[in-house]
Scaffold this motif. Sequence first.
Motif, PDB file in Angstrom:
ATOM      1  N   ASN A  68      52.288  31.941  31.993  1.00 57.96           N
ATOM      2  CA  ASN A  68      51.156  31.038  31.997  1.00 57.96           C
ATOM      3  C   ASN A  68      49.974  31.794  32.591  1.00 57.96           C
ATOM      4  OD1 ASN A  68      49.583  28.705  31.861  1.00 57.96           O
ATOM      5  ND2 ASN A  68      50.114  28.154  33.963  1.00 57.96           N
ATOM      6  N   ILE A  69      48.879  31.817  31.888  1.00 59.94           N
ATOM      7  CA  ILE A  69      47.673  32.431  32.429  1.00 59.94           C
ATOM      8  C   ILE A  69      46.773  31.308  32.903  1.00 59.94           C
ATOM      9  CG2 ILE A  69      45.656  33.851  31.934  1.00 59.94           C
ATOM     10  CD1 ILE A  69      47.365  35.325  29.852  1.00 59.94           C
ATOM     11  N   GLY A  70      46.592  31.235  34.203  1.00 58.41           N
ATOM     12  CA  GLY A  70      45.852  30.126  34.785  1.00 58.41           C
ATOM     13  C   GLY A  70      44.472  30.483  35.279  1.00 58.41           C
ATOM     14  N   SER A  71      44.113  31.765  35.188  1.00 61.25           N
ATOM     15  CA  SER A  71      42.795  32.132  35.687  1.00 61.25           C
ATOM     16  C   SER A  71      42.358  33.485  35.135  1.00 61.25           C
ATOM     17  CB  SER A  71      42.798  32.189  37.210  1.00 61.25           C
ATOM     18  OG  SER A  71      43.576  33.279  37.669  1.00 61.25           O
ATOM     19  N   LEU A  72      41.089  33.740  35.264  1.00 55.18           N
ATOM     20  CA  LEU A  72      40.506  35.056  35.035  1.00 55.18           C
ATOM     21  C   LEU A  72      39.233  35.105  35.856  1.00 55.18           C
ATOM     22  CD1 LEU A  72      37.741  35.129  33.122  1.00 55.18           C
ATOM     23  CD2 LEU A  72      39.360  34.676  31.332  1.00 55.18           C
ATOM     24  N   TYR A  73      38.748  36.315  36.108  1.00 57.33           N
ATOM     25  CA  TYR A  73      37.482  36.397  36.821  1.00 57.33           C
ATOM     26  C   TYR A  73      36.532  37.335  36.104  1.00 57.33           C
ATOM     27  CZ  TYR A  73      38.940  40.796  39.138  1.00 57.33           C
ATOM     28  OH  TYR A  73      39.350  42.070  39.414  1.00 57.33           O
ATOM     29  N   LEU A  74      35.269  37.062  36.341  1.00 55.38           N
ATOM     30  CA  LEU A  74      34.188  37.873  35.800  1.00 55.38           C
ATOM     31  C   LEU A  74      33.496  38.582  36.955  1.00 55.38           C
ATOM     32  CD1 LEU A  74      32.629  35.144  33.486  1.00 55.38           C
ATOM     33  CD2 LEU A  74      34.069  37.053  32.762  1.00 55.38           C
ATOM     34  N   CYS A  75      33.205  39.857  36.784  1.00 52.21           N
ATOM     35  CA  CYS A  75      32.442  40.573  37.796  1.00 52.21           C
ATOM     36  C   CYS A  75      30.979  40.160  37.704  1.00 52.21           C
ATOM     37  CB  CYS A  75      32.573  42.083  37.596  1.00 52.21           C
ATOM     38  SG  CYS A  75      34.209  42.704  38.030  1.00 52.21           S
ATOM     39  N   VAL A  76      30.367  39.961  38.871  1.00 49.92           N
ATOM     40  CA  VAL A  76      28.972  39.530  38.907  1.00 49.92           C
ATOM     41  C   VAL A  76      28.178  40.407  39.857  1.00 49.92           C
ATOM     42  CG1 VAL A  76      29.626  37.157  38.333  1.00 49.92           C
ATOM     43  CG2 VAL A  76      29.297  37.774  40.721  1.00 49.92           C
ATOM     44  N   GLU A  77      26.913  40.578  39.522  1.00 49.20           N
ATOM     45  CA  GLU A  77      25.983  41.323  40.369  1.00 49.20           C
ATOM     46  C   GLU A  77      25.363  40.403  41.426  1.00 49.20           C
ATOM     47  OE1 GLU A  77      24.914  44.617  40.119  1.00 49.20           O
ATOM     48  OE2 GLU A  77      26.254  45.089  38.457  1.00 49.20           O
ATOM     49  N   ASP A  78      25.055  39.176  41.034  1.00 51.50           N
ATOM     50  CA  ASP A  78      24.336  38.231  41.888  1.00 51.50           C
ATOM     51  C   ASP A  78      25.098  36.901  41.859  1.00 51.50           C
ATOM     52  OD1 ASP A  78      22.541  36.126  42.678  1.00 51.50           O
ATOM     53  OD2 ASP A  78      20.852  37.483  42.353  1.00 51.50           O
ATOM     54  N   MET A  79      25.842  36.609  42.933  1.00 49.53           N
ATOM     55  CA  MET A  79      26.700  35.427  42.964  1.00 49.53           C
ATOM     56  C   MET A  79      25.911  34.142  42.752  1.00 49.53           C
ATOM     57  SD  MET A  79      29.785  34.262  43.136  1.00 49.53           S
ATOM     58  CE  MET A  79      30.793  35.577  43.821  1.00 49.53           C
ATOM     59  N   GLU A  80      24.800  33.975  43.437  1.00 45.97           N
ATOM     60  CA  GLU A  80      24.033  32.734  43.303  1.00 45.97           C
ATOM     61  C   GLU A  80      23.506  32.551  41.879  1.00 45.97           C
ATOM     62  OE1 GLU A  80      23.859  30.140  45.424  1.00 45.97           O
ATOM     63  OE2 GLU A  80      25.328  31.339  46.514  1.00 45.97           O
ATOM     64  N   ARG A  81      23.023  33.620  41.284  1.00 41.63           N
ATOM     65  CA  ARG A  81      22.532  33.545  39.899  1.00 41.63           C
ATOM     66  C   ARG A  81      23.674  33.176  38.951  1.00 41.63           C
ATOM     67  NH1 ARG A  81      20.158  39.010  37.946  1.00 41.63           N
ATOM     68  NH2 ARG A  81      22.359  39.564  37.996  1.00 41.63           N
TER      69      ARG A  81
END
Length: 117
Positions: free
Chosen positions: A5-18
Amino acid sequence: MAKYNIGSLYLCVEDMERAIRFYENFFEQAVTERDDIYSVFDINGFRLGLFAYRKMNEEHTWGSNCLPSIHVENIDILKQKIGNLELCFPLTKIGKNWVTEFIDSEGNHIELTTAVS
């Protein structure tokens, strides 16, 4: 055979608030867990993470080798969602689906799909 089961993934971000603002607007919901390094949106039980990789001194190579795909209910919602987004793959009928790709606030490519009605 093991069950997966794949329950998540993440994206790399430069600016968290944006990135949080972008996805709060896109998903029309508030971020579920807010943090300077790793924030999470709960999308119907699926965890979409935003990772501020530079704050952890990690390297990241940008590319399109991993493409998150988001399914929406119908073509009208899909068209509404992409109205103001930068597309990197035009809205195209492929088999039984409408498919397009957009570029998020951090440069990630995201696929958006819906079934042909």
